[in-house]
Write an enzyme that holds these catalytic residues in place. Structure first.
Site: not given
Length: 447
Positions: A401, A437
């Protein structure tokens, strides 16, 4: 291009930073981070922070709008901190997020620019641009006997009252107003003191959970449950008890005030139950795309032994367990481990060893054929990279992330010369924000 007039700057915005702001430069070369700007805009901006090497400014007027600029779907975008990129078109958001990944590989991972460009695929957009979130959090602020419940403002220091949030699915977008109204009434009549409020709402299961994060102490449980139930028809209302400093509070317990005491979501062909403290991706369609990319990259078969580090409540563990002979799953957060074990039992999967603890200290003893790592924003500890590099696995899927820590960790893998990235796919799980992501597939280096 920059011209200073009456204490303001006229700036040509160049690109988005990996953050809420865009970037421009003054004529003397000094960088200016610009709040409210879009690449290509010519803006007038007021400087609110002026350091030696860079400044920060807030747009006061758009003199020439960029072709990338769009009208946001939410009128609160200029003041609310939830959607800092909402003025940027979908295509521009996707391109800027891909560029963030490439830039991190070059700048932090010291990768050759041509290799970085070849590794990073176009950024995918797996779902809606608005109405994609299954969770929002509300801030709580007391003013004497009265309270204000809403979203954090752009500065992060105040609270903005919100009647509806278009990031939530349309059928649930009014929950923010209902919850805020109910809690305002309860706060004024009972003197509630709440740290924050979590709202989880599923389009697929239609379950809604309201979670109140508070310190331990007296609490009008029955009245809170009654008022929130009447206002929201929630399937679950819970109180999450926390202790410690505000920025490092730990969960000491969860009280079920009404309903199921947990929240359910359908994902990747199964249903997961999650307690309020447990992490789950806020974008369900996006989470499914992450699972697809991981499975496509690893191509597990029924004879494989798999490893899933930082496994949470089982987003990747459960799909893996349905495909392989054995999974070693490690997760440090206690509530998530309990949720994982419950989800495995409900799914009838008995081929998983779910271990609670730090990934480095509890690193599995078995040899894995395929590995998934999905660490928090801080990335992998160096000793974990070392242990992974000693595995005989044919492939590792690294779900990240944060492009910066991903780039750092890929450089560490490169130093060991065992696993090498072959593809990085950015996935836009968080439209209207700068977050992205990335799913990276690493295979054993040749030679």
């Amino acid at each position: 291009m920059a011209e200073e007039v009456r204490g303001e700057l006229t700036l040509r915005v160049e690109r988005m930073a990996y953050g809420p702001d865009s970037v421009a430069h003054r004529d003397d070369g000094k960088a200016v981070f610009v709040s409210g700007g879009v690449p290509g805009d010519l803006v007038r901006a007021r400087v609110d922070q002026d350091g030696k090497s860079l400044s920060h400014a807030v747009v006061t007027e758009v003199l020439e709008p960029s072709e990338m600029r769009v009208r946001p779907a939410c009128p609160l975008v200029p003041v609310c901190g939830g959607c800092p990129w909402a003025g940027l078109s979908e295509g521009a958001q996707l391109e800027q997020k891909r560029s963030s990944a490439v830039d991190a590989l070059v700048r932090i991972g010291h990768m050759d620019p041509a290799r970085a460009e070849s590794l990073v695929a176009p950024c995918e957009s797996p779902g809606e641009r608005w109405g994609y979130r299954n969770k929002v959090e509300l801030a709580f602020e007391r003013h004497g006997r009265r309270s204000l419940i809403g979203m954090h403002d752009r500065s992060g220091t105040g609270v903005v009252k919100v009647d509806s949030c278009p990031l939530l699915d349309a059928r649930h977008s009014k929950l923010t107003k209902s919850v805020a109204g109910a809690l305002s009434y309860l706060s004024n009549s009972h003197g509630l003191d709440i740290d924050r409020v979590g709202i989880r709402a599923s389009r697929r299961t239609r379950e809604v959970e309201i979670a109140l994060w508070t310190e331990p102490g007296p609490f009008p449980r029955a009245q809170v449950a009654k008022v929130l139930q009447e206002a929201t028809r929630a399937s679950s209302v819970v109180r999450v008890l926390t202790k410690g400093p505000k920025k490092a509070r730990r969960v000491t317990g969860v009280e079920r005030l009404s309903g199921a005491g947990c929240w359910g979501e359908q994902v990747a062909g199964g249903t997961m139950l999650l307690s309020a403290p447990s992490f789950f991706q806020v974008n369900t369609k996006g989470a499914e795309r992450l699972v697809e990319l991981v499975m496509e990259g690893l191509d597990p078969d029924e004879g494989d032994v798999a490893m899933d580090l930082y496994c949470g409540a089982g987003t990747f563990t459960l799909p893996l367990a349905r495909r392989v002979s054995w999974v070693d799953a490690v997760e440090s957060y206690g509530p998530a481990v309990r949720d994982l074990r419950r989800n495995l039992e409900r799914a009838g999967l008995d081929n998983v060893d779910a271990v609670g603890g730090d990934a480095g200290r509890e690193f599995p003893d078995s040899d894995a054929d395929v590995i998934v790592v999905d660490p928090p924003r801080a990335g992998l500890a160096e000793d974990v990279v070392e242990r992974l590099s000693e595995q005989p696995a044919r492939a590792i899927a690294y779900v990240s992330c944060d492009p910066a820590t991903l780039a750092r960790d890929l450089a560490r893998f490169g130093e060991r010369g065992v696993f090498s990235p072959v593809r990085i796919t950015p996935v836009d799980l968080f439209p209207q924000t700068f977050h992205v992501e990335c799913v990276t597939l690493l295979s054993r280096a040749r030679g």
